[in-house]
Structure formats: C-alpha cells, structure tokens
Scaffold this active site. Structure first.
Site, PDB file in Angstrom:
ATOM      1  N   PHE A 166       0.447  -1.223   0.278  1.00  0.00           N
ATOM      2  CA  PHE A 166      -0.427  -0.147  -0.305  1.00  0.00           C
ATOM      3  C   PHE A 166       1.067   1.230   0.233  1.00  0.00           C
ATOM      4  O   PHE A 166       0.251   2.244  -0.602  1.00  0.00           O
ATOM      5  CB  PHE A 166      -1.067   0.194   1.102  1.00  0.00           C
ATOM      6  CG  PHE A 166      -0.294   0.317   2.238  1.00  0.00           C
ATOM      7  CD1 PHE A 166      -0.121   2.195   2.656  1.00  0.00           C
ATOM      8  CD2 PHE A 166       0.103  -0.646   3.842  1.00  0.00           C
ATOM      9  CE1 PHE A 166       0.711   2.152   3.827  1.00  0.00           C
ATOM     10  CE2 PHE A 166       1.193   0.004   4.750  1.00  0.00           C
ATOM     11  CZ  PHE A 166       1.342   1.036   5.279  1.00  0.00           C
ATOM     12  N   SER A 243       5.010  -6.873   3.410  1.00  0.00           N
ATOM     13  CA  SER A 243       5.482  -7.111   4.612  1.00  0.00           C
ATOM     14  C   SER A 243       6.059  -8.362   4.854  1.00  0.00           C
ATOM     15  O   SER A 243       6.345  -9.015   3.681  1.00  0.00           O
ATOM     16  CB  SER A 243       4.777  -7.363   6.028  1.00  0.00           C
ATOM     17  OG  SER A 243       4.485  -8.304   5.473  1.00  0.00           O
ATOM     18  N   CYS A 298       9.114   1.371   3.354  1.00  0.00           N
ATOM     19  CA  CYS A 298      10.296   1.062   4.184  1.00  0.00           C
ATOM     20  C   CYS A 298      12.201   0.937   3.891  1.00  0.00           C
ATOM     21  O   CYS A 298      12.641   0.823   4.740  1.00  0.00           O
ATOM     22  CB  CYS A 298      10.181  -0.214   2.515  1.00  0.00           C
ATOM     23  SG  CYS A 298      10.913   0.291   1.425  1.00  0.00           S
ATOM     24  N   GLU A 397       8.716  -3.877  12.929  1.00  0.00           N
ATOM     25  CA  GLU A 397       8.844  -2.904  12.120  1.00  0.00           C
ATOM     26  C   GLU A 397       7.350  -2.270  12.033  1.00  0.00           C
ATOM     27  O   GLU A 397       6.196  -2.540  12.469  1.00  0.00           O
ATOM     28  CB  GLU A 397       8.449  -3.285  11.075  1.00  0.00           C
ATOM     29  CG  GLU A 397       8.611  -1.892   9.817  1.00  0.00           C
ATOM     30  CD  GLU A 397       7.846  -2.724   8.015  1.00  0.00           C
ATOM     31  OE1 GLU A 397       7.281  -4.012   7.976  1.00  0.00           O
ATOM     32  OE2 GLU A 397       8.576  -2.109   6.719  1.00  0.00           O
TER      33      GLU A 397
HETATM   34  P1  NAD Z   1       1.217  -6.355   2.943  1.00  0.00           P
HETATM   35  O1  NAD Z   1       2.269  -7.625   2.804  1.00  0.00           O
HETATM   36  O2  NAD Z   1       0.304  -6.443   3.935  1.00  0.00           O
HETATM   37  O3  NAD Z   1       0.588  -6.628   1.439  1.00  0.00           O
HETATM   38  C1  NAD Z   1       1.422  -6.525   0.063  1.00  0.00           C
HETATM   39  C2  NAD Z   1       0.767  -7.291  -0.924  1.00  0.00           C
HETATM   40  O4  NAD Z   1       0.312  -8.501   0.034  1.00  0.00           O
HETATM   41  C3  NAD Z   1      -0.440  -6.936  -0.754  1.00  0.00           C
HETATM   42  O5  NAD Z   1      -0.546  -6.647  -2.118  1.00  0.00           O
HETATM   43  C4  NAD Z   1      -1.706  -7.828  -0.036  1.00  0.00           C
HETATM   44  O6  NAD Z   1      -2.559  -7.838  -0.983  1.00  0.00           O
HETATM   45  C5  NAD Z   1      -0.639  -8.990  -0.402  1.00  0.00           C
HETATM   46  N1  NAD Z   1      -1.210  -9.978   1.094  1.00  0.00           N
HETATM   47  C6  NAD Z   1      -1.256  -9.597   2.147  1.00  0.00           C
HETATM   48  N2  NAD Z   1      -1.004 -10.360   2.626  1.00  0.00           N
HETATM   49  C7  NAD Z   1      -1.500 -11.130   1.973  1.00  0.00           C
HETATM   50  C8  NAD Z   1      -1.678 -12.734   2.220  1.00  0.00           C
HETATM   51  N3  NAD Z   1      -1.695 -13.361   3.657  1.00  0.00           N
HETATM   52  N4  NAD Z   1      -1.719 -13.887   1.418  1.00  0.00           N
HETATM   53  C9  NAD Z   1      -1.154 -13.337   0.245  1.00  0.00           C
HETATM   54  N5  NAD Z   1      -0.821 -11.992   0.146  1.00  0.00           N
HETATM   55  C10 NAD Z   1      -0.462 -11.643   0.757  1.00  0.00           C
HETATM   56  O7  NAD Z   1       2.092  -5.144   2.795  1.00  0.00           O
HETATM   57  P2  NAD Z   1       1.906  -3.825   3.055  1.00  0.00           P
HETATM   58  O8  NAD Z   1       1.485  -3.250   4.762  1.00  0.00           O
HETATM   59  O9  NAD Z   1       1.039  -3.340   2.300  1.00  0.00           O
HETATM   60  O10 NAD Z   1       2.959  -3.043   2.713  1.00  0.00           O
HETATM   61  C11 NAD Z   1       3.676  -2.391   3.861  1.00  0.00           C
HETATM   62  C12 NAD Z   1       5.332  -3.729   3.769  1.00  0.00           C
HETATM   63  O11 NAD Z   1       5.358  -3.299   2.773  1.00  0.00           O
HETATM   64  C13 NAD Z   1       5.963  -3.214   5.057  1.00  0.00           C
HETATM   65  O12 NAD Z   1       6.626  -4.234   6.405  1.00  0.00           O
HETATM   66  C14 NAD Z   1       6.850  -2.641   5.005  1.00  0.00           C
HETATM   67  O13 NAD Z   1       7.885  -2.148   4.975  1.00  0.00           O
HETATM   68  C15 NAD Z   1       6.973  -3.259   3.472  1.00  0.00           C
HETATM   69  N6  NAD Z   1       7.507  -2.410   1.752  1.00  0.00           N
HETATM   70  C16 NAD Z   1       8.707  -3.087   1.583  1.00  0.00           C
HETATM   71  C17 NAD Z   1       9.344  -2.778   0.672  1.00  0.00           C
HETATM   72  C18 NAD Z   1      10.930  -2.548  -0.395  1.00  0.00           C
HETATM   73  O14 NAD Z   1      11.851  -2.441  -1.153  1.00  0.00           O
HETATM   74  N7  NAD Z   1      11.717  -4.160   0.798  1.00  0.00           N
HETATM   75  C19 NAD Z   1       8.766  -1.532  -0.347  1.00  0.00           C
HETATM   76  C20 NAD Z   1       7.539  -0.889   0.204  1.00  0.00           C
HETATM   77  C21 NAD Z   1       6.591  -1.916   1.352  1.00  0.00           C
END
Ligand code: NAD
Length: 512
Positions: A166, A243, A298, A397
């Site tokens: 997101f 995440s 992130c 985090e």
């Molecule tokens: P998230 O892991 O909740 O969601 C990411 C994606 O996974 C979304 O499209 C979501 O629909 C999907 N998803 C969520 N739960 C799932 C499940 N149980 N099974 C399958 N798919 C699922 O992450 P978020 O809250 O949208 O984003 C924030 C996180 O992303 C933070 O941890 C941040 O550090 C990380 N992030 C990392 C980077 C990087 O480059 N390392 C960049 C941006 C964000």
C-alpha cells in the site's frame, strides 16, 4: 480540504452505495464478479470512498490468458518500436504526474508533495527502460573455435506478475512493470487493496501511449488473487514487495510452483550518529526520514543509534524540530505529514507509544497528544528515548511516525546492533570521519547504505533491495538486476561451415 478524486475504475452505485473499483483486463475496465470486495478509504476523513472488487481464481486466470495471448506479438515488437513506446509512456506519465499523485493522496493519505516525489522516482525507472536496446545487448565472440562464433542473447520470460504494497501505490508497480514490459514480457499486477486506483489510472495511461491490449493487466484482490497468481502455471516470474511474513510466503509458494521470484520484505532501518557528526544535519535527517510519509516507507529511519556523548545533543535537536512538523490533510499544501493508511494501522502504531513506558523506554514526545481532530486516521509524531533491543518497539517494524533512540557507548556496539537485526534493508551513518564511514560501508550487513544520507534509495540505474529478512530471492528490483530478472539468457554457438570440413566426430566438442 480533502478533495475526492474520481478514479478511472470506479462505477458509481445507487445513492449511498460506495463506488466500485474493478479490474483492468485486455485494455478495458472489467467489473469484478466475485461479489467480494474491500473498502477503500480517504484516510484524511476516515470516509469509505469506494469498494474494490476482489478477483476470483477464474478472473486471475482470464487476465493471465489474455496476457499470454498478447505475449507472442509483444515480444516480437522491434526494440526500436518498444523504445518509441516507452518514450511515449514516459511523456504521458510525466504529463499526468499530478493526477497520479492525487490518487495517492486520496487513498494512501501521504501529502501531495510527497506523492509527487513518489511518481518522480517511478518515472526515473521508466526513463531507464527507455534505454532497453542498450540494456538487452548481448555478447559476441567471433572465432571462438575455428569457423565458430558464440553469442549471448536475453529473452523475455512470458507472463510475469507483480504484487505490491500500500505504501508506494504508483512507484513500486513501476519498479516492476516498466522493466518487465521493456524486456518483452506481458504483465499482471495485483496492487494493494488499500489504494488500487493509481494502478488503474496507470493502465489507462499505458493504453493511451499505445501499449497493446492484454500486455498490462490489473487484477484487484486479496489472498485469493495472490494465491491464484502464485499457483498459475503460465506465470513465469513473480515480483513482490510487502511485509516480511508475506514476502517469505510468496517466495516459498512461487518457487515451489517453479517460478522465478524476487520478494522484498519489511525493514527496521537504523541510523547511526557518531559523536563527530553535525548534530543539526543529523537531526534534520532523522526527522525527515522518520516522519516523512508518516513513517510508512520501507526505507524510513525508525531507529537512531546515538553513539557516546552525542545522544543528549541529538535528542534535544530532534525534539526541538518536532513541533514544526505540520500534520494535516495531504491535499493541503502546508501539510508535511498526512494520516496513516487505515484506522487499524493507526491504532497498532499508537499501541507502541502506549506500551513504551512499561517496556522501560522514555516517551519524549507522544504523538497521540498532537493528533489533528476529526475522523481521519491521525497520529502525531512520537519520539521514544532509551529504547533497547529486547523491547517490542525496537524489534517490530512499526511502520508509523514513531522514532526510537538507542544509546550505545561505541561505534562497534552500534554496528553490532545493525548487523544482528533480522532486517537488512537500508541503513545510514552520520559522521565527519571518512575512514569510519568507509569501514561501515565495508562491514555493515544491509543492502542499501547511506553515508550522511538517511534514505539511500538507489537511483534507477542501480538496483534496489535489502539483505536478510528484507529480501527473499537473489535478485534486487529495477536497474540492471531488474533486467536480468525479467529475462533469461541464451547462448548461441554458430557455424556456417565449409561443407568440405564436415565429418562425424563423437568426441566432446573442443574449442582448440
Ligand atoms: P502486505 O505484506 O500486507 O501486503 C503486500 C501485498 O500482499 C498486498 O498486495 C496484499 O494484498 C498482499 N497480501 C497481504 N496479505 C496476504 C496474505 N496473507 N496472503 C497473500 N497475499 C497477501 O504489506 P503492506 O502492509 O501493503 O505494505 C507495507 C509493508 O511493505 C511493510 O512491511 C514495508 O516495509 C514493506 N515494503 C517493503 C519494501 C521494500 O522494498 N523492501 C517497499 C515497500 C514496502
């Protein structure tokens, strides 16, 4: 102040019913059929502005089928035509960067200036991809053996998918679709269900630029759509950003299904401040990198490690700056920090501030006391001092506007904290000592290192990625590694023989 933006995928329901956001398949908006959807909010007002349809396995399958059919023509398009198209994409995204940014502010909550910054960094990746003929050049060895030439080429994989978080609803998809398409793949994007409109708007821009139908598709959804992607036999590679627990799951599931996968996870980015650092510069950097985008980056700095006697001076300098951080609606040009993305996330972030004193940390600034009024998902900025590694606020985090300060006596102790942390995304050191900075760069276990730079997101011609639990897989995103990830190599050994030299030889081919 909050301005509601009309997203391209929205179809208004009856009075009082939230607008629906569907999918983008084969160059057109398609309403979802599952009957399942999720709410999309304006975080500044707390209002639900729309509902996003959640795709079924069949709907994902349809998008993949369409992408597969588009692949044959797309991969055959000449490099010069693909380059021309990428210049058009670049121009259109540039012309509409403000509109794109408004979608981000409306659904994510980040302030408009920050949203424009996100789009600008995404555009840089598109610009890099405009050089795709140069990036795809192979090697050629003439006369590797007598009369034999050897050369290497890189070819696209086929249908590839991106699953995005997101917090960067425009830029992170651009990290993926731009190199993937430039290399000749077709794409299925599953954006975050919290802020899906930027992806549909991007789809419209790509179509307007001339990208053929089916080359770029968007399926909205939740775990059902993600699993359908991970298990679909026609998807050759999956890029994921999100995440750490989900990144690990995506990597394990995708690779088990025979796919190439790069899965970027969460972070806990430490900023080390040495006693010789310029304290004002370090304090400016810490405040900017911790509270920008409400800490939902992130690469945000969430933990400052103050070495030796710099701690008191640094805490004082950071504390002095905090009242000047203007929290407010992202559409208001005077706001510097917006709300958090959802009410649940706001409450979770606030719980770390609430629990800090019981853990033994000092709450220097309590963001709950400076949250703007209203139903928006507001939380002011918080500063926690005397944070130690066994505390929950250190280990997790937090992904919100909460900055922790850990005090350590020596540089070695600071380095040890960074290296023992399970995450290894970004890190930074603030010092005037070039020798120590160079040693830090040599020793530190993280993928992206800043020297007097708090958010060292690599430029588009390098690749982005962390170490340890911040990345599963061995490929970073965009830049040269992005091109490698979305292509596979082929080596051709060729002979245009003189028939007179032809003979049977059962030995292993020799080059000498
Ligand atoms: P998230 O892991 O909740 O969601 C990411 C994606 O996974 C979304 O499209 C979501 O629909 C999907 N998803 C969520 N739960 C799932 C499940 N149980 N099974 C399958 N798919 C699922 O992450 P978020 O809250 O949208 O984003 C924030 C996180 O992303 C933070 O941890 C941040 O550090 C990380 N992030 C990392 C980077 C990087 O480059 N390392 C960049 C941006 C964000």
């Amino acid at each position: 102040m909050s301005e509601v933006i009309e997203a391209p995928g929205r179809q208004r329901g009856d009075a009082g019913e939230a607008a629906r956001i569907g999918h983008w398949i084969e160059g057109a908006l398609v309403p979802g059929e599952s009957g399942r959807s999720g709410p999309v909010y304006n975080p500044a007002t707390g209002e639900q502005t729309s509902a996003v349809d959640f795709a079924t396995v069949d709907e994902v399958g349809h998008a993949v089928q369409v992408a597969k059919e588009a692949f044959t023509t797309w991969r055959a398009l000449s490099l010069s035509r693909r380059t021309e198209l990428f210049f058009r994409i670049r121009k259109l995204v540039d012309e509409h960067r403000e509109d794109l940014a408004k979608f981000l502010t409306a659904e994510h909550g980040k302030v408009l200036s920050d949203a424009k910054g996100e789009v600008a960094r995404g555009i840089e990746v598109i610009e890099y991809c405009c050089g795709i003929p140069e990036l795809l050049k192979g090697d050629f060895s003439e006369q590797a053996s007598t009369g034999i030439d050897v050369y290497s080429i890189r070819q696209p994989l086929g249908v590839v998918a991106g699953i995005t978080p997101f917090n960067f609803p425009a830029m992170v998809p651009m990290w993926m679709w731009a190199p993937a398409l430039a290399c000749g793949n077709t794409f299925v994007l599953k954006p975050s269900e919290k802020d899906p409109s930027a992806s549909l708007y991007t789809a419209e821009l790509l179509k307007e630029a001339g990208v053929p139908d089916g080359v770029f598709n968007v399926v909205n959804g939740d775990k059902v759509a993600v699993d359908a992607i991970l298990e679909h036999p026609e998807i050759r590679a999956v890029s994921f950003v999100g995440s750490t627990p989900i990144a690990r799951y995506v990597y394990e599931t995708a690779t088990r299904h025979g796919k190439r996968c790069q899965a970027l996870g969460g972070a806990k980015n430490h900023m080390i401040v040495l006693p010789d650092a310029d304290v004002d510069m370090a304090a400016d950097a810490a405040v900017s990198a911790a509270y920008g985008s409400a800490g939902e980056r992130c690469m945000a700095i969430s933990q400052v490690v103050a070495v030796g006697d710099v701690a008191d001076r640094l805490v004082e300098a950071i504390t002095k700056r905090i009242p000047d951080v203007k929290v407010g609606d992202g559409m208001d040009p005077s706001s510097e920090m917006g709300p958090l993305v959802t009410r649940e996330h706001r409450d979770r972030v606030a719980s770390y501030v609430e629990g800090a004193p019981d853990e033994g940390a000092t709450v220097v600034v309590d963001g709950r006391e400076s949250s703007p009024e209203g139903q928006g998902f507001w939380l002011g900025v918080s500063l926690l001092d005397n944070v130690t590694p066994e505390m929950r606020c250190y280990q997790d985090e937090i992904f919100g506007p909460v900055l922790g300060i850990t005090r350590v006596p020596t540089y070695d102790e600071a380095l040890r904290l960074v290296n023992e942390n399970p995450y290894g995304n970004g890190t930074a050191i603030f010092t005037r000592d070039g020798g120590v900075a160079r040693q830090f760069q040599f020793d530190v276990q993280a993928g992206m290192v800043g020297i007097n730079v708090p958010i060292p997101v690599p430029v588009a011609y390098y690749s982005f990625g962390g170490w340890k639990s911040s990345l599963f897989g061995d490929s970073h995103v965009y830049g040269p590694e992005g091109i490698t990830f979305y292509t596979r190599g082929k080596v051709v050994t060729s002979r245009w023989p003189d028939p007179a030299t032809s003979r049977v030889d059962l030995g292993f081919p020799q080059t000498r």
